[in-house]
Design an enzyme around this catalytic site. Structure first.
Site, short mmCIF file in Angstrom:
data_model
loop_
_atom_site.label_atom_id
_atom_site.label_comp_id
_atom_site.label_asym_id
_atom_site.label_seq_id
_atom_site.Cartn_x
_atom_site.Cartn_y
_atom_site.Cartn_z
N SER A 58 32.75 -59.40 -46.93
CA SER A 58 33.05 -59.76 -45.66
C SER A 58 33.71 -58.80 -45.01
CB SER A 58 34.33 -60.80 -45.67
OG SER A 58 35.28 -61.24 -44.28
N LYS A 112 38.41 -60.78 -52.60
CA LYS A 112 36.90 -60.00 -52.03
C LYS A 112 37.02 -58.21 -51.61
CE LYS A 112 34.93 -63.72 -49.52
NZ LYS A 112 33.96 -64.45 -50.27
N TYR A 145 43.71 -63.55 -49.28
CA TYR A 145 42.10 -63.85 -49.27
C TYR A 145 41.40 -62.26 -49.47
CZ TYR A 145 37.14 -64.56 -47.30
OH TYR A 145 35.61 -64.84 -47.01
#
Ligand code: NAD
Ligand code: WQD
Length: 337
Positions: free
Chosen positions: A124, A153, A149
């Site tokens: 992302s 990643k 989150y």
């Protein structure tokens, strides 16, 4: 190739299945359906006229993964499975690290035991944190993430890079998505958030369909042309096609590669609202609220590396993104129900 698609019932995964099948690849899907519905797979089968082997399995369940990998001769894994709600990751960090990190470790352990060393990972733009340069190139250093989150990643990227360092026969493609919106032109599959949408486009489509009164715009005092946040929205079908191109890189033993998947164009929140209203002839009432904590003013990609190296570039514009998002929501006011 025969591809294991984790998270294949989800928003981006389901669209990618269509493009993979259209390009002659075979797919096997593993998804625990924690944020998706088996109906999405049924609809992909309808669109493609293909039967898809589907396993309702958690990627943290190594025994189950081993049984699947014993049964199917897999050449490559496209790894979409993960939890993705930024705010929820702040309130439930343990769940996010367990699902995304433990899940990925378990998955790559099972893949390794089956000699599968080709992996495409859904990363992302969030790994750039507050980007040091705009437009963001892949050379831009990874930044400080503002939520668990984002860190998952960030860390999974590093884990996959380290695997390749230790064993250069691994091929790893890290795809950094910008802001996927839109839906398949059939309107049969699309984004189906649980509860109140976190992201802009599903919130707008729920206002349009009458499920929410008005859009809350998070701040109009950013240093942007109209004061609202600017992002790089990309049609999910373009994004899905990027995965097919990434497979070509895997097939030519690319080692580790990182690609931005975006359009390279920045649109503000008000640009999106106006485009949605114009294209679909619906009104989106809105109010201006305070800034959302953790948001940045502007983020859009330089996607030229994906064009030069993979021959991929986004083809759909903001009109098609708005049209197809609405087409999906209008036909499926309750998502997959
Ligand atoms: P999604 O929630 O629609 O799809 C993720 C899928 O993974 C779901 O079907 C869910 O049921 C499944 N899943 C989650 N945990 C699992 C587990 N432990 N075992 C098996 N299946 C599991 O999300 P999406 O928008 O399609 O995103 C796909 C991937 O792309 C995610 O990794 C996400 O972090 C990443 N990504 C998404 C965006 C975005 O804005 N949508 C942007 C950048 C990156
Ligand atoms: C876009 C713009 C908001 C909702 C997030 C994740 C990122 C990635 C994509 C997974 C911003 C504004 C939004 C609303 C608003 N996901 N907005 N009202 O924040 O760029 O990225 O999704 O990797 O990690 O952080 O996307 O769609 O939430 O917001 O005004 O109800 O819309 O402030 O300017 P974002 P978004």
């Amino acid at each position: 190739m025969n591809i294991l698609v984790t998270g294949g019932a989800g928003y981006i995964g389901s669209h990618t299945l269509i493009e993979l099948i259209a390009s002659g690849h075979s797919v096997v899907v593993v998804d625990n359906l924690c944020n998706s519905s088996k109906i999405a797979i049924n609809r992909v089968e309808k669109i493609t006229g293909t039967s898809i082997p589907f396993y309702e399995t958690d990627i943290r369940d190594k025994e189950a993964l081993n049984i699947i990998l014993d049964k199917h001769q897999i050449n490559c894994c496209i790894h979409f499975a993960g939890l993705k709600a930024v705010g929820e990751s702040v309130s439930h960090p343990h769940e996010y690290y367990d699902n995304n990190i433990t899940g990925t470790l378990t998955l790559i352990g099972a893949l390794r035991e089956h000699g599968i060393k080709n992996i495409i990972f859904s990363s992302s733009a969030t790994v750039y944190g507050e980007p040091q340069v705009i437009p963001v190139t892949e050379d831009c250093p990874k930044g400080i993430c503002t939520n668990p989150y984002g860190w998952t990643k960030w860390m999974i990227e590093q884990m996959l890079i380290d695997l390749h360092t230790a064993d250069p026969t691994y091929n790893v493609v890290l795809l950094r998505y910008f802001n996927p919106i839109g839906a398949h032109e059939s309107g049969l599959i699309g984004e189906n958030p649980n509860g109140i949408p976190n992201n802009l486009m599903p919130y707008i489509t729920q206002v349009a369909v009458g499920k929410r009164d008005k859009l809350h715009i998070f701040g109009n005092d950013y240093d942007t042309p109209d004061g609202t946040g600017v992002r790089d929205y990309i049609h999910v079908v373009d994004l899905a096609k990027g995965h097919v191109k990434a497979l070509n890189a895997i097939q030519s033993n690319c080692g580790v590669e990182v690609y931005n998947l975006g359009t390279g164009k920045g649109y503000s929140v008000l640009d999106i609202v106006k485009a949605f209203e114009r294209v679909n002839d619906v009104k989106i009432p809105y109010v201006i609220d305070d800034r959302r904590p953790g948001d940045i003013a502007t983020c859009y990609s330089d996607p030229s590396k994906a064009w030069t190296a993979l021959g991929w570039k986004a083809e759909y514009g903001i009109e098609e993104m708005c049209r197809d998002s609405w087409n999906w929501q209008r036909q499926n006011p309750d998502g997959y129900g």
